[in-house]
Design a protein around this motif. Structure first.
Motif, PDB file in Angstrom:
ATOM      1  N   GLU A 138      55.187  53.400  32.653  1.00 42.52           N
ATOM      2  CA  GLU A 138      53.954  52.803  32.115  1.00 42.52           C
ATOM      3  C   GLU A 138      53.323  51.852  33.123  1.00 42.52           C
ATOM      4  OE1 GLU A 138      55.090  50.936  28.515  1.00 42.52           O
ATOM      5  OE2 GLU A 138      55.417  52.819  27.412  1.00 42.52           O
ATOM      6  N   ALA A 139      54.162  51.095  33.837  1.00 40.34           N
ATOM      7  CA  ALA A 139      53.621  50.185  34.858  1.00 40.34           C
ATOM      8  C   ALA A 139      52.961  50.969  35.993  1.00 40.34           C
ATOM      9  CB  ALA A 139      54.740  49.302  35.405  1.00 40.34           C
ATOM     10  N   LYS A 140      53.552  52.088  36.380  1.00 41.34           N
ATOM     11  CA  LYS A 140      52.942  52.919  37.427  1.00 41.34           C
ATOM     12  C   LYS A 140      51.569  53.412  37.000  1.00 41.34           C
ATOM     13  CE  LYS A 140      57.026  54.762  39.799  1.00 41.34           C
ATOM     14  NZ  LYS A 140      57.788  56.013  40.099  1.00 41.34           N
ATOM     15  N   GLU A 141      51.478  53.885  35.765  1.00 43.53           N
ATOM     16  CA  GLU A 141      50.187  54.387  35.280  1.00 43.53           C
ATOM     17  C   GLU A 141      49.151  53.280  35.224  1.00 43.53           C
ATOM     18  OE1 GLU A 141      50.952  56.182  31.556  1.00 43.53           O
ATOM     19  OE2 GLU A 141      52.140  57.853  32.369  1.00 43.53           O
ATOM     20  N   GLU A 142      49.554  52.107  34.766  1.00 39.61           N
ATOM     21  CA  GLU A 142      48.610  50.999  34.676  1.00 39.61           C
ATOM     22  C   GLU A 142      48.159  50.546  36.070  1.00 39.61           C
ATOM     23  OE1 GLU A 142      46.199  48.478  32.545  1.00 39.61           O
ATOM     24  OE2 GLU A 142      47.480  50.118  31.847  1.00 39.61           O
ATOM     25  N   LEU A 143      49.097  50.468  37.003  1.00 44.01           N
ATOM     26  CA  LEU A 143      48.737  50.069  38.368  1.00 44.01           C
ATOM     27  C   LEU A 143      47.807  51.091  39.005  1.00 44.01           C
ATOM     28  CD1 LEU A 143      52.213  48.804  39.658  1.00 44.01           C
ATOM     29  CD2 LEU A 143      50.204  47.409  39.245  1.00 44.01           C
ATOM     30  N   ALA A 144      48.072  52.360  38.762  1.00 46.93           N
ATOM     31  CA  ALA A 144      47.212  53.401  39.332  1.00 46.93           C
ATOM     32  C   ALA A 144      45.802  53.324  38.759  1.00 46.93           C
ATOM     33  CB  ALA A 144      47.825  54.777  39.071  1.00 46.93           C
ATOM     34  N   LYS A 145      45.691  53.057  37.460  1.00 45.97           N
ATOM     35  CA  LYS A 145      44.354  52.953  36.847  1.00 45.97           C
ATOM     36  C   LYS A 145      43.568  51.783  37.442  1.00 45.97           C
ATOM     37  CE  LYS A 145      45.696  54.958  32.382  1.00 45.97           C
ATOM     38  NZ  LYS A 145      45.872  54.686  30.937  1.00 45.97           N
ATOM     39  N   ILE A 146      44.221  50.637  37.547  1.00 43.09           N
ATOM     40  CA  ILE A 146      43.517  49.455  38.065  1.00 43.09           C
ATOM     41  C   ILE A 146      43.141  49.661  39.538  1.00 43.09           C
ATOM     42  CG2 ILE A 146      43.725  46.991  38.509  1.00 43.09           C
ATOM     43  CD1 ILE A 146      45.619  46.809  36.155  1.00 43.09           C
ATOM     44  N   ALA A 147      44.049  50.238  40.311  1.00 46.92           N
ATOM     45  CA  ALA A 147      43.742  50.475  41.722  1.00 46.92           C
ATOM     46  C   ALA A 147      42.598  51.456  41.878  1.00 46.92           C
ATOM     47  CB  ALA A 147      44.992  50.985  42.438  1.00 46.92           C
ATOM     48  N   LEU A 148      42.550  52.486  41.038  1.00 44.39           N
ATOM     49  CA  LEU A 148      41.460  53.463  41.114  1.00 44.39           C
ATOM     50  C   LEU A 148      40.128  52.820  40.777  1.00 44.39           C
ATOM     51  CD1 LEU A 148      40.729  56.420  41.542  1.00 44.39           C
ATOM     52  CD2 LEU A 148      41.126  56.810  39.101  1.00 44.39           C
ATOM     53  N   VAL A 149      40.138  51.936  39.766  1.00 45.66           N
ATOM     54  CA  VAL A 149      38.889  51.248  39.391  1.00 45.66           C
ATOM     55  C   VAL A 149      38.409  50.347  40.522  1.00 45.66           C
ATOM     56  CG1 VAL A 149      37.951  49.520  37.827  1.00 45.66           C
ATOM     57  CG2 VAL A 149      39.307  51.391  36.918  1.00 45.66           C
ATOM     58  N   LEU A 150      39.319  49.647  41.170  1.00 51.25           N
ATOM     59  CA  LEU A 150      38.927  48.748  42.257  1.00 51.25           C
ATOM     60  C   LEU A 150      38.441  49.511  43.475  1.00 51.25           C
ATOM     61  CD1 LEU A 150      41.686  46.006  42.084  1.00 51.25           C
ATOM     62  CD2 LEU A 150      39.244  45.689  41.742  1.00 51.25           C
ATOM     63  N   GLU A 184      32.087  45.501  40.682  1.00 49.65           N
ATOM     64  CA  GLU A 184      31.900  45.484  39.236  1.00 49.65           C
ATOM     65  C   GLU A 184      33.188  45.151  38.485  1.00 49.65           C
ATOM     66  OE1 GLU A 184      29.199  45.759  37.561  1.00 49.65           O
ATOM     67  OE2 GLU A 184      27.833  46.224  39.209  1.00 49.65           O
ATOM     68  N   ASN A 185      34.291  45.116  39.185  1.00 52.03           N
ATOM     69  CA  ASN A 185      35.592  44.905  38.522  1.00 52.03           C
ATOM     70  C   ASN A 185      36.373  43.806  39.240  1.00 52.03           C
ATOM     71  OD1 ASN A 185      35.664  47.452  36.606  1.00 52.03           O
ATOM     72  ND2 ASN A 185      35.048  48.198  38.625  1.00 52.03           N
ATOM     73  N   GLY A 186      35.746  42.653  39.415  1.00 56.96           N
ATOM     74  CA  GLY A 186      36.415  41.553  40.090  1.00 56.96           C
ATOM     75  C   GLY A 186      37.599  40.996  39.317  1.00 56.96           C
ATOM     76  N   ALA A 187      37.558  41.130  37.979  1.00 55.59           N
ATOM     77  CA  ALA A 187      38.669  40.604  37.178  1.00 55.59           C
ATOM     78  C   ALA A 187      39.927  41.444  37.282  1.00 55.59           C
ATOM     79  CB  ALA A 187      38.248  40.511  35.711  1.00 55.59           C
ATOM     80  N   ALA A 188      39.821  42.643  37.892  1.00 49.49           N
ATOM     81  CA  ALA A 188      40.995  43.513  37.996  1.00 49.49           C
ATOM     82  C   ALA A 188      42.032  42.964  38.965  1.00 49.49           C
ATOM     83  CB  ALA A 188      40.567  44.921  38.418  1.00 49.49           C
TER      84      ALA A 188
END
Length: 671
Positions: free
Chosen positions: A119-131, A137-141
């Motif tokens: 789950e941590a891998k998936e969450e990290l991948a999502k945030i990294a992809l958004v950044l 537009e995603n400074g809070a990430a």
């Protein structure tokens, strides 16, 4: 005595007034009241009253709280909060009810560690992809990435550190973000500028928190339980990667502190080597000189703070500075000789003035102004600024070298002498006298062996004074060769005869040295006659060059110097040639071949000065040759002949035989 419940009932139901109707008629008229009265007749009111808690007893209860002192200095007695007393039955009933609730509450299901990591891998991948897609537009990430790493799971922490490293390397701009002042905050700007400022501040804040986390983990020193790299190793690797990738960005000094802190330890492990190689890469890739100055400043402060008890490889990082090949001024510990502007630019030829109209001159002026703005926009570092940074760096390097030279640190002497030999062409002439005196002092101690007796009780490894003496000779002649020939001949009056004499005295001893072709990193076998004896040069960390290489460098400086203005006396060339040919009979194959090759260059350069050594009829000296005389002038070399050549003609190595033939051809070809 029988109880009279009727009296209790009369107290609970007061008599009605004259104007009201009697209660019995009302009660009898209401069927609900009749049922209530029938139920109340069975109550035990005295027992209920006795079991009721007494409120008056709370005042007599002693307070168990200590007095406190307020901010105003007044001492107050704090009373404990009042709690309602319960009867034993109520307390027992409530306690039983709570136990039943606790027993009835089901256990919460625990998520497996493997599932948490996925789950941590998936969450990290999502945030990294958004950044990566739209970081503005995603400074809070950035904070979200850091929060995922705040866990007790070591694997998730490592994944969060690696993800943040990749994200920051991608989104960090090519310029340094400066902090906003109060005036900048009050200035009215457009919506786009405000948005960009908010993103930049979010980026800098997240990056600073990330570096602080790296610094904290790098100092933890905890080993990994799963057999992989520890958190400290991962943090150091991330810091090294950032320093090489984005050395221009903010908080470069914090990254350097992490690396220098690791280099301050005496334990050489994988993290130590990685930090040292990163510093070397930073020195080699530095174009403007500022990162190198920051790194050298931190390294010199660390060395001084630890009393120069560091590993030799840390000091050798200075040999990777770009100023060795780019810097052209002379410097010492506190002064830099800057050439005059006219000398630096050179003489300019007078050019014919081109006629331009007023309009052309105006256009030329505007074009120069635009070119100047373009240079500033491209962040091009001027040569003057780079030279200034490199000059400050050079002074720090010389200060470190000279302090270690005075301290005679056993494990760093070779590295310091090697560094001075490399930096000799950048040393100020005013400092030559003090430096040469220090080198003479070292050679004097090498001859007497005083330093070895003083350091027998030291925990450091034994020093190889022979190699240090050779490095002193190389450094002394490199000081002279690094200067301009015309200026050196006119202004310098250096007497290097002391170094020449010492080299001449050590030729026979070096020829009989069994480790002449071994370096500090070569494999050494123990003495078969004394297996318990320590290895003579296994722990010697002077440098990686063999003794033969140092000897050849010294001989080249003495016999065939690069400075053509200084002529070598024939007596010196004849004495060294005779001694070297005698020593070649005892040298190993490779050393013998190298010595014969050096003599081939000597005979080709000075054939007229030493031709008499190969012909007895052209002998110039009277008397006898004294091979054991320690003075070059007192050996009388021209009273002898080169009879060693006949033996070297029958050497088992074909290359040595060919070298002897070439040497004799250079000399005998004159006649």
């Amino acid at each position: 005595m029988a109880r009279v419940p009727a009296i209790k009932r009369r107290k609970l139901t007061p008599p009605a007034s004259d104007g009201e109707e009697s209660s019995p008629s009302t009660v009898e008229a209401d069927p609900k009241s009749n049922a209530f009265l029938k139920q109340a007749s069975s109550w035990n009111l005295e027992q209920d009253y006795e079991s009721r808690p007494r409120k008056g007893k709370k005042k007599d209860k002693e307070s168990t709280r200590l007095p406190i002192k307020t901010a105003d200095g007044v001492i107050e007695h704090v009373q404990a909060p009042e709690e309602e007393e319960q009867s034993d039955l109520e307390w027992l009933e409530q306690d039983n009810d709570e136990d039943e609730e606790i027993e009835a509450e089901p256990a919460k299901p625990t998520v497996p560690i493997r599932q948490q990591i996925l789950e941590a891998k998936e969450e990290l991948a999502k945030i990294a992809l958004v950044l990566n897609e739209d970081p503005e537009e995603n400074g809070a990430a950035f904070k979200a990435l850091a929060q995922i790493g705040q866990t007790q799971n070591t694997t998730i922490k490592k994944l969060a550190l690696a993800t943040q490293l990749a994200v920051y390397k991608d989104v960090i701009p090519g310029y340094r973000i400066r902090p906003l002042s109060e005036e900048d905050m009050e200035t009215k700007v457009s919506k786009e500028v405000r948005k960009l400022r908010a993103y930049e501040q979010a980026l800098v804040g997240g990056y600073q928190s990330y570096i602080r986390e790296l610094a904290k983990l790098a100092q933890s020193g905890k080993s990994s339980k799963d057999g992989g790299p520890s958190l400290g190793s991962v943090a150091i690797a991330c810091a090294c990667n950032l320093l090489v990738s984005v050395p221009h960005f903010n908080f470069r000094g914090e990254l350097l502190k992490i690396l220098v802190g690791k280099l301050s330890t005496r334990k050489v492990d994988g993290d130590f080597v990685k930090c040292r190689e990163t510093i070397e890469t930073l020195f080699q890739n530095d174009e403007d000189g500022t990162p190198s100055l920051d790194a050298v400043s931190l390294l010199t402060k660390m060395m001084k703070g630890r009393g120069y008890r560091i590993d030799e490889s840390v000091l050798n990082t200075f040999l990777h500075l770009r100023l060795l090949s780019e810097f052209s001024w002379k410097a010492s510990t506190n002064h830099v000789d800057k050439p005059a502007r006219g000398e630096e630019e050179g003489p300019k030829l007078k050019q014919k003035k081109v006629f331009r109209t007023k309009k052309d001159r105006k256009l030329l002026k505007e074009r120069k102004a635009v070119e100047k703005e373009m240079v500033q926009a491209d962040a091009t570092v001027s040569h003057e600024e780079r030279d200034r940074m490199q000059a400050e760096t050079l002074k720090l390097v010389f200060v470190t070298y000279f302090r270690i030279l005075k301290m005679r640190s056993p494990s760093l002497m070779g590295a310091v002498l090697e560094g001075l030999a490399r930096y000799a062409h950048l040393i100020n002439q005013d400092f030559f006298g003090d430096l040469l005196e220090a080198l003479k002092d070292l050679i004097g101690h090498a001859e007497t062996g005083d330093d070895v007796e003083e350091e027998e009780e030291d925990e450091e490894s034994t020093r190889n004074l022979t190699r240090e003496a050779l490095l002193c000779i190389i450094t002394a002649f490199a000081l002279l060769e690094g200067q301009d020939a015309a200026k050196a001949q006119a202004t310098l009056s250096l007497d290097l005869s002391f170094f020449v004499t010492h080299l001449y005295r050590t030729l026979h001893a070096l020829a009989l040295n069994p480790d002449i072709e071994l370096s500090a990193k070569s494999l050494h076998l123990p003495d078969p006659n004394n297996p318990a004896a320590p290895l003579p040069t296994t722990n010697n960390k002077i440098n990686i060059q063999t003794t033969t290489v140092l000897l050849l460098r010294s001989l080249s400086s003495v016999l065939i110097p690069e400075l053509g203005a200084r002529a070598v006396p024939p007596l010196r060339i004849g004495a060294f040639t005779k001694q070297l040919l005698t020593s070649s009979l005892h040298l190993p194959e490779k050393s013998c071949l190298a010595t014969i090759g050096l003599l081939g260059k000597v005979t080709k350069t000075h054939e007229k000065k030493i031709a008499a050594l190969w012909n007895t009829e052209e002998r110039r000296g009277d008397g006898m040759f004294d091979a054991l005389n320690g003075e070059v002038e007192g050996s009388n070399p021209f009273a002898a002949t080169i009879w060693e050549g006949e033996l070297l003609r029958k050497h088992y190595c074909p290359a040595v035989r060919d070298g002897v033939k070439t040497m004799e051809k250079n000399v005998l070809g004159l006649r």
